[in-house]
Scaffold this motif. Sequence first.
Motif, PDB file in Angstrom:
ATOM      1  N   ALA A  33      27.390  -3.327 -19.342  1.00 21.09           N
ATOM      2  CA  ALA A  33      26.997  -2.587 -20.545  1.00 21.09           C
ATOM      3  C   ALA A  33      25.620  -3.056 -21.009  1.00 21.09           C
ATOM      4  O   ALA A  33      25.264  -4.218 -20.852  1.00 21.09           O
ATOM      5  CB  ALA A  33      28.028  -2.810 -21.648  1.00 21.09           C
ATOM      6  N   ARG A  34      24.862  -2.141 -21.595  1.00 25.10           N
ATOM      7  CA  ARG A  34      23.530  -2.464 -22.091  1.00 25.10           C
ATOM      8  C   ARG A  34      23.545  -2.329 -23.603  1.00 25.10           C
ATOM      9  O   ARG A  34      24.001  -1.329 -24.140  1.00 25.10           O
ATOM     10  CB  ARG A  34      22.504  -1.513 -21.494  1.00 25.10           C
ATOM     11  CG  ARG A  34      21.114  -1.772 -21.986  1.00 25.10           C
ATOM     12  CD  ARG A  34      20.134  -0.853 -21.305  1.00 25.10           C
ATOM     13  NE  ARG A  34      18.830  -1.050 -21.889  1.00 25.10           N
ATOM     14  CZ  ARG A  34      17.971  -0.095 -22.119  1.00 25.10           C
ATOM     15  NH1 ARG A  34      18.264   1.138 -21.803  1.00 25.10           N
ATOM     16  NH2 ARG A  34      16.807  -0.356 -22.663  1.00 25.10           N
ATOM     17  N   TYR A  35      23.030  -3.347 -24.271  1.00 23.59           N
ATOM     18  CA  TYR A  35      22.970  -3.346 -25.722  1.00 23.59           C
ATOM     19  C   TYR A  35      21.536  -3.547 -26.185  1.00 23.59           C
ATOM     20  O   TYR A  35      20.795  -4.298 -25.563  1.00 23.59           O
ATOM     21  CB  TYR A  35      23.840  -4.469 -26.313  1.00 23.59           C
ATOM     22  CG  TYR A  35      25.304  -4.332 -25.988  1.00 23.59           C
ATOM     23  CD1 TYR A  35      26.111  -3.471 -26.709  1.00 23.59           C
ATOM     24  CD2 TYR A  35      25.876  -5.057 -24.947  1.00 23.59           C
ATOM     25  CE1 TYR A  35      27.453  -3.335 -26.409  1.00 23.59           C
ATOM     26  CE2 TYR A  35      27.202  -4.943 -24.635  1.00 23.59           C
ATOM     27  CZ  TYR A  35      27.995  -4.082 -25.379  1.00 23.59           C
ATOM     28  OH  TYR A  35      29.318  -3.956 -25.067  1.00 23.59           O
ATOM     29  N   GLU A  36      21.175  -2.902 -27.262  1.00 20.76           N
ATOM     30  CA  GLU A  36      19.877  -3.124 -27.875  1.00 20.76           C
ATOM     31  C   GLU A  36      20.105  -3.701 -29.250  1.00 20.76           C
ATOM     32  O   GLU A  36      20.905  -3.197 -30.028  1.00 20.76           O
ATOM     33  CB  GLU A  36      19.091  -1.824 -28.000  1.00 20.76           C
ATOM     34  CG  GLU A  36      18.549  -1.331 -26.680  1.00 20.76           C
ATOM     35  CD  GLU A  36      17.588  -0.199 -26.862  1.00 20.76           C
ATOM     36  OE1 GLU A  36      16.901  -0.136 -27.905  1.00 20.76           O
ATOM     37  OE2 GLU A  36      17.519   0.638 -25.947  1.00 20.76           O
ATOM     38  N   VAL A  37      19.392  -4.785 -29.534  1.00 21.56           N
ATOM     39  CA  VAL A  37      19.512  -5.454 -30.821  1.00 21.56           C
ATOM     40  C   VAL A  37      18.141  -5.517 -31.440  1.00 21.56           C
ATOM     41  O   VAL A  37      17.177  -5.947 -30.804  1.00 21.56           O
ATOM     42  CB  VAL A  37      20.086  -6.879 -30.637  1.00 21.56           C
ATOM     43  CG1 VAL A  37      20.156  -7.591 -31.967  1.00 21.56           C
ATOM     44  CG2 VAL A  37      21.449  -6.822 -29.964  1.00 21.56           C
ATOM     45  N   GLU A  38      18.043  -5.088 -32.674  1.00 20.56           N
ATOM     46  CA  GLU A  38      16.779  -5.158 -33.373  1.00 20.56           C
ATOM     47  C   GLU A  38      16.763  -6.408 -34.248  1.00 20.56           C
ATOM     48  O   GLU A  38      17.685  -6.655 -34.998  1.00 20.56           O
ATOM     49  CB  GLU A  38      16.573  -3.917 -34.241  1.00 20.56           C
ATOM     50  CG  GLU A  38      15.188  -3.806 -34.808  1.00 20.56           C
ATOM     51  CD  GLU A  38      14.968  -2.482 -35.482  1.00 20.56           C
ATOM     52  OE1 GLU A  38      14.275  -2.469 -36.506  1.00 20.56           O
ATOM     53  OE2 GLU A  38      15.486  -1.465 -34.990  1.00 20.56           O
ATOM     54  N   ARG A  77      15.710   2.212 -16.448  1.00 15.29           N
ATOM     55  CA  ARG A  77      16.402   2.216 -17.737  1.00 15.29           C
ATOM     56  C   ARG A  77      15.643   2.981 -18.809  1.00 15.29           C
ATOM     57  O   ARG A  77      16.239   3.483 -19.751  1.00 15.29           O
ATOM     58  CB  ARG A  77      16.663   0.785 -18.199  1.00 15.29           C
ATOM     59  CG  ARG A  77      17.723   0.110 -17.352  1.00 15.29           C
ATOM     60  CD  ARG A  77      18.094  -1.222 -17.913  1.00 15.29           C
ATOM     61  NE  ARG A  77      17.215  -2.243 -17.356  1.00 15.29           N
ATOM     62  CZ  ARG A  77      17.336  -3.522 -17.588  1.00 15.29           C
ATOM     63  NH1 ARG A  77      18.268  -3.960 -18.392  1.00 15.29           N
ATOM     64  NH2 ARG A  77      16.513  -4.383 -17.027  1.00 15.29           N
TER      65      ARG A  77
END
Length: 77
Positions: free
Chosen positions: A71-76, A38
């Motif tokens: 699905a891939r999500y990025e959360v800050e 990834r």
Amino acid sequence: MATTNNWQQFKVLIPEGVRNVATITANNGNGTSQAELRNGSVITVKGEGVSVGQKVFIQDGEIKGTAPNLARYEVEV
């Protein structure tokens, strides 16, 4: 009198080794495949049983099975 070690019982529940999800980019024809992690790194892994473009679980440098294409999500935070 037998004693039980709670830590040893807990360790049995955790699989050994590092597990990653990767996408197969090529089957090399010699029992290995190229896989893209990834983070964009490309590695060579044991196994050719998965088609190019599919996601796989990799553990200790070996394909362990196919992974769902989620699905891939990025959360800050």
